[in-house]
Design a protein around this motif. Sequence first.
Motif, PDB file in Angstrom:
ATOM      1  N   GLU A 145       0.840  -1.198   0.000  1.00  8.68           N
ATOM      2  CA  GLU A 145       0.000   0.000   0.000  1.00  8.68           C
ATOM      3  C   GLU A 145       0.871   1.242   0.000  1.00  8.68           C
ATOM      4  N   VAL A 146       0.525   2.197  -0.866  1.00 13.26           N
ATOM      5  CA  VAL A 146       1.213   3.479  -0.930  1.00 13.26           C
ATOM      6  C   VAL A 146       0.158   4.565  -0.784  1.00 13.26           C
ATOM      7  N   ALA A 147       0.296   5.390   0.249  1.00 13.27           N
ATOM      8  CA  ALA A 147      -0.668   6.459   0.532  1.00 13.27           C
ATOM      9  C   ALA A 147      -2.084   5.896   0.698  1.00 13.27           C
ATOM     10  N   GLY A 148      -2.171   4.718   1.322  1.00 14.20           N
ATOM     11  CA  GLY A 148      -3.470   4.124   1.588  1.00 14.20           C
ATOM     12  C   GLY A 148      -4.075   3.355   0.439  1.00 14.20           C
ATOM     13  N   LEU A 149      -3.405   3.322  -0.712  1.00 14.93           N
ATOM     14  CA  LEU A 149      -3.929   2.631  -1.885  1.00 14.93           C
ATOM     15  C   LEU A 149      -3.098   1.374  -2.153  1.00 14.93           C
ATOM     16  N   ALA A 150      -3.774   0.237  -2.274  1.00 17.71           N
ATOM     17  CA  ALA A 150      -3.087  -1.022  -2.545  1.00 17.71           C
ATOM     18  C   ALA A 150      -2.701  -1.104  -4.019  1.00 17.71           C
ATOM     19  N   LEU A 151      -1.458  -1.512  -4.266  1.00 18.93           N
ATOM     20  CA  LEU A 151      -1.001  -1.685  -5.652  1.00 18.93           C
ATOM     21  C   LEU A 151      -1.503  -3.022  -6.182  1.00 18.93           C
ATOM     22  N   THR A 152      -2.372  -2.977  -7.151  1.00 19.05           N
ATOM     23  CA  THR A 152      -2.885  -4.201  -7.766  1.00 19.05           C
ATOM     24  C   THR A 152      -2.683  -4.210  -9.276  1.00 19.05           C
ATOM     25  N   ASP A 153      -2.622  -3.032  -9.873  1.00 13.78           N
ATOM     26  CA  ASP A 153      -2.449  -2.940 -11.318  1.00 13.78           C
ATOM     27  C   ASP A 153      -0.992  -3.194 -11.694  1.00 13.78           C
ATOM     28  N   LEU A 154      -0.764  -3.997 -12.725  1.00  9.35           N
ATOM     29  CA  LEU A 154       0.598  -4.332 -13.142  1.00  9.35           C
ATOM     30  C   LEU A 154       1.393  -3.106 -13.567  1.00  9.35           C
ATOM     31  N   ARG A 155       0.744  -2.146 -14.206  1.00 12.80           N
ATOM     32  CA  ARG A 155       1.471  -0.951 -14.665  1.00 12.80           C
ATOM     33  C   ARG A 155       1.929  -0.106 -13.482  1.00 12.80           C
ATOM     34  N   HIS A 156       1.131  -0.070 -12.421  1.00 13.97           N
ATOM     35  CA  HIS A 156       1.565   0.633 -11.212  1.00 13.97           C
ATOM     36  C   HIS A 156       2.769  -0.072 -10.591  1.00 13.97           C
ATOM     37  N   TRP A 157       2.699  -1.407 -10.554  1.00 12.80           N
ATOM     38  CA  TRP A 157       3.824  -2.169 -10.027  1.00 12.80           C
ATOM     39  C   TRP A 157       5.069  -1.943 -10.879  1.00 12.80           C
ATOM     40  N   TYR A 158       4.888  -1.912 -12.196  1.00  6.14           N
ATOM     41  CA  TYR A 158       6.044  -1.698 -13.064  1.00  6.14           C
ATOM     42  C   TYR A 158       6.665  -0.328 -12.806  1.00  6.14           C
TER      43      TYR A 158
END
Length: 310
Positions: A145-158
């Motif tokens: 989680e970054v700033a309260g938002l969970a990273l689930t999208d692959l492009r965000h992870w990339y």
Amino acid sequence: MNASRLRALGATALILAVLPFLLPNNFMLDIAIRIAFAAVAVIGLNLLMGFAGQISIGHAGFLAIGAYGSAIATSRFGWPPLIAIAAAGIASAILAWLVAKPMLRLKGHSLTMATLGFGVIVNIVLINEVAVTGGPDGMAVPPLEVAGLALTDLRHWYAGAAIVLWLAILLSLNLYDSPCGRALRGLHGSEVAARVVGVDVALFKKRAFVMSAVMASVSGSLTGHYVGFISPQMASFAHSVELATMVVLGGMASTFGAVLGSAVLTMLPQLLGGLHGYESILFGLILMLTMMFLPRGIVPTLALKLRRKH
């Protein structure tokens, strides 16, 4: 940092920014993310092996410490993931500093066996402490989680993986030209000569060991949150050998060689997976031929050939 390294950093940033738009599907994007996280650990190990000349085949232990430390802190104690990753990195740094003093007094095969012993100890602890680590079955890892938002999208992870990788490359290139980097490369060439010119050999060895441990820890933490599951296999002897092979294959003391070695050894099992039992043979053959014809590693050997042509 000289102009050529600045250009290389700029080109790397451009490639990392454009790459997700060129990849054909999410499968390839997933591999790119895994390569980036692996490369962070390998760049750190290259500081120890390529710069300082200290061979480690137990470094997957620090990778697992980062992964399990972050997983336990977030899942059992409710810590924010970023704080857990930082805490696991600090714990790895402290442990690395404590074991480096007796371990780095050794040389050659003795040092290699000592690092192997460290990795084996971590692996055994992770397997036996079932109540804490889940034992051989492993454990689930909460999403990052970054700033309260969970990273689930692959492009965000990339995007996150690319930023972390670029920062690791920046750190390594800066270190190469710094007084610390020159001292590390000096003791790699000759510890006696390094002592003569005033280098505190023991101190610089410990610094390299700690830096490589922290980078492995961060890589392990991020990989755990990305995959969502970890097991003691992260600290296995085979994984440690794989990390060391990535350094040697890409080129010792070459930052971009570490990245390339990570890419090659991460992609090859995926590309050879359809050969039904022959992938391990072909994998070994590719590595053997590479080391026969590119003995200094891929990047340094190719760079040397290009310089000779010009």
